[in-house]
Motif scaffolding. Structure first.
Motif, PDB file in Angstrom:
ATOM      1  N   LYS A  40      -7.825   6.855   8.981  1.00 13.11           N
ATOM      2  CA  LYS A  40      -6.574   7.054   8.261  1.00 13.11           C
ATOM      3  C   LYS A  40      -6.826   7.323   6.778  1.00 13.11           C
ATOM      4  N   SER A  44      -5.733  10.450   4.698  1.00 11.47           N
ATOM      5  CA  SER A  44      -5.104  10.353   3.372  1.00 11.47           C
ATOM      6  C   SER A  44      -5.781  11.293   2.376  1.00 11.47           C
ATOM      7  N   ASP A  47      -4.655  14.811   3.017  1.00 12.34           N
ATOM      8  CA  ASP A  47      -3.339  15.047   2.420  1.00 12.34           C
ATOM      9  C   ASP A  47      -3.446  15.207   0.913  1.00 12.34           C
ATOM     10  N   HIS A 284      -4.451   7.279  -5.946  1.00 14.62           N
ATOM     11  CA  HIS A 284      -3.748   7.696  -4.735  1.00 14.62           C
ATOM     12  C   HIS A 284      -3.881   6.635  -3.648  1.00 14.62           C
ATOM     13  N   ARG A 285      -5.098   6.097  -3.495  1.00 10.09           N
ATOM     14  CA  ARG A 285      -5.294   5.059  -2.475  1.00 10.09           C
ATOM     15  C   ARG A 285      -4.543   3.780  -2.842  1.00 10.09           C
ATOM     16  N   PHE A 288      -1.241   3.276  -1.351  1.00 12.55           N
ATOM     17  CA  PHE A 288      -1.188   2.859   0.053  1.00 12.55           C
ATOM     18  C   PHE A 288      -1.822   1.488   0.299  1.00 12.55           C
ATOM     19  N   MET A 325       0.616   4.132   8.958  1.00 14.45           N
ATOM     20  CA  MET A 325       0.155   5.455   8.540  1.00 14.45           C
ATOM     21  C   MET A 325       1.292   6.480   8.558  1.00 14.45           C
ATOM     22  N   ALA A 328       3.165   6.031   5.442  1.00 14.58           N
ATOM     23  CA  ALA A 328       2.460   6.636   4.315  1.00 14.58           C
ATOM     24  C   ALA A 328       2.654   8.153   4.299  1.00 14.58           C
ATOM     25  N   GLN A 329       2.557   8.762   5.490  1.00 14.24           N
ATOM     26  CA  GLN A 329       2.747  10.214   5.545  1.00 14.24           C
ATOM     27  C   GLN A 329       4.180  10.606   5.217  1.00 14.24           C
ATOM     28  N   ILE A 332       4.395  10.761   1.572  1.00 11.61           N
ATOM     29  CA  ILE A 332       3.821  12.017   1.065  1.00 11.61           C
ATOM     30  C   ILE A 332       4.803  13.171   1.256  1.00 11.61           C
TER      31      ILE A 332
END
Length: 842
Positions: A40, A44, A47, A284-285, A288, A325, A328-329, A332
């Motif tokens: 995942k 990420s 993305d 960015h991480r 999440f 996940m 999270a998407q 985005i």
């Protein structure tokens, strides 16, 4: 000794087996969970790279539009500079106002516009406050053009002498046709403009937007002014990647600030720049991390209860991870949608987002200006709403059957606004398919631009051309555009429609026929044609007159005016006007004036012829008397006959010169000896001057080159000037002493021109009347002593020869000055060369 019960041992073994199985399952589960989390994280990162690439493409379009606006400002700055150089104040003010409007409409950091002269001095700016003429000759952005020969340049950010602030200077050259530098236009831009672009792109504070020159100089970097102006060495891995392809991605530790980043770049070739979008992987991480922390806690809890929950706990954990996940998407996806909306609201064009059924789900604020309605009023309507009924077939609306389009579907059609107004619009449609967790979503992006003004301008241009063609047809003139080739001939590239009426050829026939001009030009005027082209290429413009053959074979007298097009090499534009009637009228007028002058001189000519006739009569009577008295000898009679023949030749010469002077001169011009023209004119007037006791003082410079024209016409001009001087002397005869009854004639070479001056000492002319001397029918002589056409005709003859005629008062008298160009010497046919040498040297 008490031994353990087998049941107990079995239980222990079972417990151990269960423990081992539980530990094995737990280890297996933890290993699988870690692999899942890593996958995942990789998704990420994928993305993140997609987001970086998308942002780079969108920002490249925004920056490209900004550079196009800078080009427009450079064009206006060139117009201001040309207006200042030519002294055209209205044009300068209009261009300055247009500069102000453009600068006011731009969103990103243009401080001021100006121009630098070739010596490096700041010539002007559009700042309201007065700016001193400072020297910018040491600046990189000036030297790159003035010394490096560049056409345009983007300078390293420096603190400006005018603004006192850090700025990026965009410069462009203004050059003459020969390549000489005329000026350098300059635009000062705030390097912090990227802060606006980064905000529009939805970048966070930890992300970076940067513009780099191809030599590695960092022009601007969002949120970090300390890096502006630094050089990223071209041999560094990142710069090698940036220079290696038009676009791409690179991932790793930034050599500038040491952050772990994903960088996407786009080259902007026309400006020599590289746009870099670098997203912080750690930041960015971190977005999440809460979700990942929750996932780890669920894993730990499931591991502690795995003996009780078993495989069910593993399944539940897996679904929990999938949900995290997916969340999270979705985040985005929401961020991408917000980025799209922010970018759409910054554009002046109408941007719409439609679903798979072609129904609008979003429209930006430009809806108000384009359609006159609110954006929400457009939502829910078909994407082809408001398209004119006659143009519906032109607009192709994609559906789900369409694959994602790499190239937009473009169409130009009419829109019918709710208020009844019809506008022309240019529309681009593009389909996009997005995959989220295996679920595909299909949508369509539409961009519409108002091109009504452009359409109206094109229609106005066509109407103006039709009106111009009609006007040219009415005035018997042809407008043309041509290029001078290496042989000195005109190759026609455009001819107005009036050519058909004037010479019988269509514009297509003239343009499509190589060497049409040379083939239809009267060869007798070859020297004048090449001299005309030489003056156009070296002096900028010229006017001449010659004969042109019509399609039916007849000859047409044409007055041709040509002007060189600045900045386009040997390209010229001009007009050709039918002056056949005017030419014939001028010839008849000049002939009438000569006949009138011959009539005025008839008494003097009768006296001039009477002398040789009287001598012939006396010598003939003497010869007869000698023969009657037988007193004659062959030698005596032969001598008298020789003297009779001399007088016959003298009378014949007078008659021949008068016949030549009265002849109509309509042939091609040729070399004319100035001394011969002066001698011919004085011989015509010699008897009148002698009877009026007026002397002639002639001084002709030796080895004077010839001029181009007609001998008889130049004689006519000189006869007019000498006769006018004689009239002035006779009018003041009682008051003039002997030494002031002379007429002076001087011919010399002055500044490359043949100058002939006719001078008298008869009191001069009223200064207020001199400007009117060359008007037709204007005379200062008493009634009955002049037609008022002599000087007017003389003016036309000298102008046709490419010269000038002027009158001045000097030394209590009048001096008439003729200035004529050299013919180049020798026979005119020997000078039928091309203008190649003139064009190469000029």
């Amino acid at each position: 000794m008490i031994q353990a019960s087998p049941v107990k041992n079995n239980g222990l073994w079972q417990a151990a087996i269960i423990l081992l199985l539980t530990l094995g399952l737990e280890c297996l589960f933890l290993n699988r969970a870690n692999d899942f989390i890593e996958s995942k994280i990789d998704e990420s990162d994928t993305d993140l790279r997609t987001e970086a690439s998308t942002s780079a493409v969108i920002l490249k379009e925004t920056l490209t539009r900004f550079l196009e606006q800078l080009d427009a400002l450079h064009g206006l700055a060139r117009l201001v500079t040309v207006a200042r150089q030519t002294g055209d104040l209205p044009m300068e003010r209009a261009a300055m106002d247009e500069l102000g409007q453009w600068q006011g409409n731009m969103r990103h950091g243009v401080r001021y516009i100006g121009a630098i002269d070739p010596s490096g001095i700041l010539d002007w700016t559009n700042l309201k406050a007065a700016v001193p003429r400072v020297s910018l000759s040491d600046r990189e952005y000036f030297r790159a053009i003035a010394q490096g020969g560049a056409e345009s340049f983007v300078g390293t950010p420096v603190t400006g002498q005018v603004s006192g602030q850090l700025g990026i200077h965009f410069t462009k050259s203004m050059r003459a046709a020969d390549g000489a530098l005329l000026a350098v236009t300059m635009i000062d831009v705030d390097p912090r403009m990227l802060s606006d672009l980064a905000r529009i792109a939805g970048l966070t504070a930890s992300d970076t937007l940067m513009i780099v020159r191809r030599d590695g100089v960092i022009l601007t970097r969002s949120g970090a002014d300390q890096y502006i102006g630094r050089v990223n060495p071209p041999e560094s891995p990142h710069m090698r990647a940036f220079l290696g392809s038009q676009s791409g991605l690179v991932q790793g530790i930034s050599p500038i600030d040491g952050a772990d980043r994903v960088a996407a770049w786009q080259q902007i070739e026309q400006a020599g720049l590289i746009l870099v979008v670098a997203l912080d992987r750690g930041a960015h991480r971190a977005r999440f991390q809460p979700t990942m922390d929750r996932s780890h806690r669920w894993i730990e809890l499931t591991a502690a209860l795995i003996a009780l929950m078993g495989v069910g706990s593993i399944v539940i954990l897996q679904w929990r991870l999938r949900f995290a996940m997916a969340e999270a998407q979705m985040d985005i996806a929401h961020q991408s949608e917000r980025l799209f909306r922010d970018m759409a609201e910054s554009l002046p064009d109408l941007v719409r987002l439609a679903d798979a059924n072609g129904v609008v789900r979003y429209a930006n604020e430009a809806t108000r200006e384009l359609l006159g309605i609110e954006p929400n009023d457009l939502v829910g309507l078909p994407v082809n709403a408001f398209v004119h009924a006659d143009d519906l077939a032109k607009m192709v609306v994609p559906t789900k059957a369409f694959a994602p389009t790499a190239t937009p579907l473009r169409s130009e059609l009419r829109l019918l606004r709710p208020d009844g107004q019809t506008i022309w619009a240019q529309t681009s449609l593009r389909t996009v398919v997005r995959d989220t967790m295996g679920l595909q979503s299909w949508f369509m992006i539409s961009v519409t631009r108002d091109v009504t003004v452009q359409r109206q301008a094109e229609a106005a241009l066509r109407l103006a051309k039709e009106e111009l063609d009609a006007m040219l047809t009415a005035t018997r003139a042809v407008l043309y555009r041509a290029r001078v080739d290496s042989d000195g001939d005109l190759q026609m590239q455009f001819v107005s429609d009036s050519a058909l009426h004037l010479i019988g050829y269509t514009p297509a026939e003239i343009v499509g026929m190589p060497n049409w001009f040379a083939d239809h030009f009267d060869p007798a005027f070859a020297k004048e044609r090449h001299e005309h082209l030489r003056r156009v290429l070296t002096q900028g413009s010229s006017r001449t007159k010659y004969r042109l053959r019509q399609k039916d074979g007849h000859w047409l007298w044409v007055s041709m005016f040509s002007r060189r097009v600045e900045g386009e090499g040997y390209m010229i534009v001009g007009t050709a006007t039918d002056v056949s009637r005017e030419h014939e009228r001028d010839l008849q007028l000049a002939q009438s004036a000569k006949m009138a002058m011959l009539g005025e001189m008839s008494t003097g000519m009768a006296h001039e012829l009477n002398q040789p006739l009287t001598a012939i009569g006396m010598m003939a009577e003497n010869s007869l008397a000698c023969l009657e008295t037988n007193a004659s000898t062959p030698d005596l009679v032969g001598g008298k006959l020789e003297r009779i023949l001399d007088q016959v030749r003298r009378a014949g010469a007078i008659i021949d010169h008068m016949r030549i002077f009265g002849r109509k001169s309509d042939g091609p011009p040729g070399p004319v000896a100035v001394a011969g023209a002066i001698e011919g004119a004085t011989s015509v007037l010699s008897n009148r001057l002698r009877q009026a006791r007026i002397g002639l003082v002639t001084h002709i410079e030796q080895h004077l080159p010839p001029v181009t024209g007609h001998l008889v016409r130049l004689e006519q001009v000189l006869v007019n000037l000498i006769a006018n001087a004689a009239d002035a002397i006779e009018a003041h005869s009682p008051a003039l002493p002997r030494h002031r009854r002379d007429i002076g004639i001087n011919a010399s070479l002055v500044d490359g021109m043949i100058e002939i001056a006719v001078t008298d000492h008869a009191g001069g002319i009223d200064e207020t009347l001199i400007p009117r001397l060359f008007e037709p029918f204007f005379t200062t002589k008493p009634v009955g002593r002049g037609t008022g056409l002599g000087l007017s005709i003389s003016y036309g003859i000298i102008t046709d020869m490419g010269g000038l005629i002027s009158a001045h008062n000097r030394d209590n008298g009048t001096v008439m000055i003729l200035r004529l160009p050299e013919a180049g010497g020798g026979d005119l046919a020997a000078h039928d060369d091309r203008v190649t040498a003139a064009t190469e040297s000029g």
